[in-house]
Scaffold this active site. Sequence first.
Site, mmCIF file in Angstrom:
data_model
loop_
_atom_site.group_PDB
_atom_site.id
_atom_site.type_symbol
_atom_site.label_atom_id
_atom_site.label_comp_id
_atom_site.label_asym_id
_atom_site.label_seq_id
_atom_site.Cartn_x
_atom_site.Cartn_y
_atom_site.Cartn_z
ATOM 1 N N TYR A 193 -4.478 -7.973 1.037
ATOM 2 C CA TYR A 193 -3.904 -6.646 0.819
ATOM 3 C C TYR A 193 -4.114 -6.209 -0.630
ATOM 4 C CZ TYR A 193 -0.324 -3.087 0.004
ATOM 5 O OH TYR A 193 0.336 -1.938 -0.369
ATOM 6 N N THR B 179 -0.180 -1.327 5.155
ATOM 7 C CA THR B 179 0.664 -1.862 4.086
ATOM 8 C C THR B 179 1.378 -3.161 4.431
ATOM 9 O OG1 THR B 179 2.520 -0.491 4.816
ATOM 10 C CG2 THR B 179 1.069 0.437 3.118
ATOM 11 N N LEU C 104 6.748 7.447 2.904
ATOM 12 C CA LEU C 104 6.481 8.315 1.755
ATOM 13 C C LEU C 104 6.071 9.707 2.216
ATOM 14 C CD1 LEU C 104 6.175 8.912 -1.217
ATOM 15 C CD2 LEU C 104 3.907 7.826 -1.149
ATOM 16 N N ASP D 254 -7.906 10.929 11.207
ATOM 17 C CA ASP D 254 -8.248 9.528 10.976
ATOM 18 C C ASP D 254 -9.075 9.484 9.699
ATOM 19 O OD1 ASP D 254 -9.272 6.993 10.860
ATOM 20 O OD2 ASP D 254 -10.073 6.969 12.894
ATOM 21 N N GLY E 267 4.582 8.518 7.880
ATOM 22 C CA GLY E 267 5.111 7.328 7.223
ATOM 23 C C GLY E 267 6.267 7.637 6.299
#
Length: 299
Positions: free
Chosen positions: A139, A77, A12, A51, A10
């Site tokens: 979220y 996200t 970040l 995972d 990802g």
Amino acid sequence: MRLLITGANGLLGQKLLDRLHRQPGVALIATGRGPFRLAEAYPAVPYVPLDVSDAAQVAAVLRAQQPTHVIHTAAMTQVDDCELHPDECWLHNVTAVDILARACAALGVHLTHLSTDFVFDGSHGPLAEDAAPNPISHYGRSKLAAEQAVQATPGLRWAIARTVLVYGVLRGGGRSNIVLWVRDSLRAGKPINVVSDQWRTPTLAEDLAEGCWLLARQSARGIYHLSGRELLTPYDMALQVAAHFGLDAALITRVDAGTFTQPARRPARTGFIIDKAERELGFRPHSFEEGIEIVAAQA
């Protein structure tokens, strides 16, 4: 230090690898779902498929890799996806965090966990770390529950890094950001509608990676707000992008959030006060103008 990064594919995660792959005294372990997207760029960094919602797998990987620190960037996200798929959101954002936190505690591993301004309701801002959370989306509720799981884990050494509107260039594509979206739209002569009634302190991905590194390096304890300093609306940001690239700002139309129909509610006003991170960690984020320069140089 042996530093394991979840979500290494990802935005970040990639920026952490960029920042730390040559850091003296740091042995990196990259983990994620699917193949390693940066294998060619960082052939010396070991990659382990993981995972985080699989408790047995998490325990096995931590025992095998023996990290001293974990930075947990993996999460679901996309705010609207979380609203539409609440069970999947809870699995990735809460259950997985609880699993990871317990595994870290059992092995004495320091955990830096990523959270968000969406734990707040948007009634006011900028916000310090002691502001009362009150999420208004699934979220946000999932991220607050994850924070609570981290804090409630017996024996865990933890830091929580909350952040705001992260922007940056993801290698391999698949994710845009406000700088490139505005630049590319205006270059193409395409009119765009941009919200002017939401306020954020936008965060350059490289700055967030640096802040997470500072937390891990110091084995910091507690909640820290990591973001840019400037309180801006997306409309403000779009005007800065247009000015930076010498593009036609007349193509940008100021609208309010009610113009768009979205499954999940967004907080109107957040943004962070970052005094604690500046004082205790030495955190020094770029300005938004400097962030535009960095993003432009990469794409």
